[in-house]
Design an enzyme around this catalytic site. Sequence first.
Site, PDB file in Angstrom:
ATOM      1  N   ASP A   1       0.794  -1.231   0.000  1.00  0.00           N
ATOM      2  CA  ASP A   1       0.000   0.000   0.000  1.00  0.00           C
ATOM      3  C   ASP A   1       0.824   1.277   0.000  1.00  0.00           C
ATOM      4  OD1 ASP A   1       0.709  -0.499   2.819  1.00  0.00           O
ATOM      5  OD2 ASP A   1      -0.603   1.203   3.234  1.00  0.00           O
TER       6      ASP A   1
ATOM      7  N   ASP B   1       5.633   0.394   3.373  1.00  0.00           N
ATOM      8  CA  ASP B   1       5.926  -0.852   4.082  1.00  0.00           C
ATOM      9  C   ASP B   1       5.689  -2.038   3.149  1.00  0.00           C
ATOM     10  OD1 ASP B   1       3.179  -0.920   3.915  1.00  0.00           O
ATOM     11  OD2 ASP B   1       2.837  -0.487   6.028  1.00  0.00           O
TER      12      ASP B   1
ATOM     13  N   TYR C   1      -5.741   0.798   8.910  1.00  0.00           N
ATOM     14  CA  TYR C   1      -6.869   1.085   8.019  1.00  0.00           C
ATOM     15  C   TYR C   1      -8.181   0.761   8.719  1.00  0.00           C
ATOM     16  CZ  TYR C   1      -3.619   2.002   4.234  1.00  0.00           C
ATOM     17  OH  TYR C   1      -2.619   2.552   3.464  1.00  0.00           O
TER      18      TYR C   1
ATOM     19  N   GLU D   1       5.731   9.839   3.194  1.00  0.00           N
ATOM     20  CA  GLU D   1       5.307   8.502   2.778  1.00  0.00           C
ATOM     21  C   GLU D   1       4.308   8.593   1.622  1.00  0.00           C
ATOM     22  OE1 GLU D   1       4.185   4.159   4.617  1.00  0.00           O
ATOM     23  OE2 GLU D   1       3.706   5.926   5.830  1.00  0.00           O
TER      24      GLU D   1
END
Length: 486
Positions: A81, A84, A229, A464
């Site tokens: 995603d 990571d 999430y 990120e």
Amino acid sequence: MGAYARDLAAIAVAWLALFEGFLVAVNGQFDYKDALTKSIVFLEAQRSGKLPASNRLAWRGDSALEDGKLANVDLVGGYYDAGDNVKYGLPMAFTVTTLSWAALFYKSELEAAGELENVHSAIRWGTDYFLKATSRRQRLYVQVGDPVQDHQCWMRPENMQTPRTVLKIDENTPGTEIAAETSAAMAASSIVFRGIDHPYSRRLLNKAKLLFKFAKSHRGSFDGECPFYCSYSGYNDELLWASTWLYSATRNPMYLKYIQEESISAVVAEFSWDLKYAGAQILLSEMFFEGEKSFDTFKKQADSFVCSVLPDSPYHQIYISPGGLIHLRDGANTQYVTGTAMLFSIYSDVLAKHNQKVSCGTQQFDSARLQAFAKQQMDYLLGSNPEERSYMVGFGKTPPTQAHHRGASVPKLSQAETVSCAISFVNWFNKNGPNPNELTGAIVGGPDRYDNFNDKRWDSPKTEPCTYINSLAVGPLAKLVSHDAK
């Protein structure tokens, strides 16, 4: 005109240019085609599994080739995603849904830019994985990887040693949000592939139907992807979103009836992986203009979304930074920027096609105003901002060099090389220098609410990237390429 009057005029012009944070770039044209190409390249950097020969990133290799083994199922493939090495079902599905929408709505623009096939490949990389994740009856595999242990190690996916734990939803452990979003992804993508690979399209659509039925029949939120999430908005938005895409794909009265009689909608001011109402409302507004008058409420709600965002609307409620950027939350804030740009771009075209405007109280806004705001948001990300820098890696002036991303920040290692998790942070995470591998096209989290940016790997809210930031950018960029060519 005297010097004093000229000075006053110059000041007035300057204030008008910055009115409500609407930053006007001098000669503010960007190479949108380059930005579009690179935004899709980033999605290739996020691929998990065995990479194809067409892989455009030399520093990426095969990874996670035994995913699903712990559950005795093949779950190789799909997307990581963000920075990571975990595969989360909810954001992955949203990435595919929004990318499919861009491929459908801006098909001719993407084709003209030479990127349609690359977008189709990006969609198929996700849908191939979803077919694997739905291979068992009444079950959807929704996550691969242990996020806690993964976050304790800073290693490129090709060399990771962390557990590849598998999570699923089923009749006993429901997850309506993830099931419905995956249904939406497969329904939308089935339309994309209908004229290209009809058998594949039918497989996707059949799975979408089954997932929607499962999502409705076994209602409940799945908290297994928390705290990363968590669905704070509940699942009614995903059910509306999925039924809308299924109705678009089938025109089956069953889905029309659900939308008209059972669905729950709401007035909102954002569009994101967690909150899909505005996207569904704009899709349904297009159908309203095409003759489905029972969708009048959704059209009003779509207008309300626009009214809540535009800074010159009397109902404006979204914070706009001094430099002109939408800012809702720290941490991947640029998803709200590209998400709004996508909805405004699409809705502006819908309004123009049907000669309509958005009413916000006594004020009206035409399609040109919506497109201008969408362009301004994208231009900010590409370099028209107070920092005078790009927020897309490898694009424009002073782009980010320290994206918070394991694969980009860890140099290429031999397959057999192992490094302890503690040392991995010392060697690569804490190193104050450019990443050895360019994460081309990644739109990072972006500046804070005051337009300040810190290009440091450890400042993850700002540096990120995420797949859905980019999937939401593809449509607006394709439209800007087309406008630039005229």
